[in-house]
Design a protein around this motif. Structure first.
Motif: not given
Length: 403
Positions: A125-139, A192-200
């Motif tokens: 329902g939002d035609s003007t923005t998109i969210e960016t986010n991150y987490f470290g260690k599930g915190d 809390r910086f994402p720094q370990t191997p990841m899947r997409i």
């Protein structure tokens, strides 16, 4: 009060989003199996053709002229795919159209076993923005990590959403323009910086489902009306650059830091196979030698090692070891070889990416080559005879003239 309600809504939304993520074994709690990697540094996926190397983890995802189709047809649908490999730092670009529909969330998520996470989330329902986010260690003790950069009509226009994930910073891009940068130190001093191997992981879900909490529904933009189905997100293509190609990634301790990750079978050797004439072959190795013989004849120029020799090459934090091995082009090789006498090689040594171990005896076949040693041949004696034999003959002639 409104700001407090907004904070509470964001908190509940993050909690709901966290429920979409998971780990089967958290290496912060103990020993876990190694993560499957990829020895390719660059991977391109055309979802108009297939979903090769991706696993469908929920629902059904079809492919068509617009790429992969993630469709909610009824309450409870949440079609999702993820890579069947992990990457360890690098760039990921996804070209997509977000799904329309109030409360519908289109997600691009990087996630590791210890719940490091990097996100894009577009609301239907939002035609003007998109969210960016991150987490470290599930915190999830704080909920102030998100930003909402501007984007034009993401439900109807194609946009390319890119994340450049490096060990010192993460940068989010929309259509090539930087919209956010997170420095390592700014994520709780790196803890809390994402720094370990990841899947997409790419998928769609109804944050506005009426069974969700009030805060989640509010964050998602309102309650979803399933009378308006179908809601479809399209993903045309994905480009991945893996900064640390490897066959696997292993956590060596429970710290969750990037320097605790061990790479196995990494693409650490990059050699160019030089052209050879039909009557001459050249093979060289930089080795620690217990005995060395240099041989020269009309057909072969080589440096050979008797008894044992070893060569190690490293790239990043990965190590590849081997002896008298040759990789055409660039790729990956792993193993050790021990030349002894004359024979043939077995194992993996190929153009592109490969890994394994090889045991070579003298002259190898295929791409792994060792020169054949002749134990009775002494290069030093040969050189001496080449130089001193003419001199001795000259002295004999001079003596004859004097007589």
């Amino acid at each position: 009060m409104p700001s407090l309600l907004k904070f509470a809504a964001a908190a509940l939304a993050v909690a709901q989003a966290s429920a979409q993520t998971y780990t089967t074994c958290n290496p912060l709690d103990g020993t876990c199996p190694a993560d499957k990697g990829t020895t390719e540094s660059t991977l391109s996926f055309d979802f108009t053709q297939s979903l090769d190397d991706w696993t469908t983890t929920a629902g059904t995802v079809n492919t068509g002229s617009n790429g992969a189709e993630f469709t909610i047809n009824k309450q409870g649908d949440a079609p999702t795919i993820e890579t069947d490999f992990y990457i360890f730092f690098g760039d990921v670009s996804v070209t997509m159209k977000a799904a329309p529909g109030q409360g519908i969330v289109s997600s691009i998520v990087f996630e590791s076993d210890d719940l490091d996470e990097i996100d894009w989330e577009a609301l239907g329902g939002d035609s003007t923005t998109i969210e960016t986010n991150y987490f470290g260690k599930g915190d999830t003790t704080t909920y102030d990590r998100d930003t909402w950069p501007s984007v034009s009509d993401p439900q109807n226009d194609w946009h390319t959403y890119k994340v450049s994930w490096q060990k010192d910073a993460i940068t989010w891009y929309i259509d090539g323009a930087v919209v956010r940068t997170l420095e390592y130190a700014d994520a709780s001093s790196g803890t809390r910086f994402p720094q370990t191997p990841m899947r997409i992981r790419i998928g769609i879900w109804a944050g506005g489902d009426p069974t969700n909490g009030e805060g989640t529904i509010e964050w998602a933009g309102g309650e979803t009306n399933y009378a308006d189905v179908p809601f479809t997100m399209y993903v045309k293509s994905v480009e991945i650059n893996n900064a640390n190609p490897a066959e696997s990634y292993t956590y060596t301790d429970t710290s969750g830091s990037y320097d605790s990750i061990k790479l196995s079978g990494a693409a650490a050797l990059s050699q160019t196979d030089s052209s050879s004439s039909s009557s001459s072959t050249s093979t060289s190795s930089s080795s620690t030698k217990s005995s060395e013989t240099s041989t020269t004849d009309a057909t072969t120029t080589a440096t050979t090692t008797k008894e044992t020799s070893s060569t190690s090459a490293t790239k990043g934090s990965s190590t590849v070891s081997g002896s008298s091995s040759k990789v055409s082009g660039s790729g990956s090789a792993s193993g050790s070889t021990t030349p002894s006498g004359t024979g043939s090689s077995s194992g993996s040594s190929t153009t592109g990416s490969s890994s394994g171990s090889a045991s070579a005896s003298g002259t190898g076949s295929g791409s792994s080559t060792s020169a054949s040693a002749t134990p009775t041949y002494n290069a030093a004696v040969n050189v001496a005879s080449n130089y001193f034999a003419p001199i001795s003959l000259l002295a004999l002639v001079a003596a004859f003239i004097q007589l």
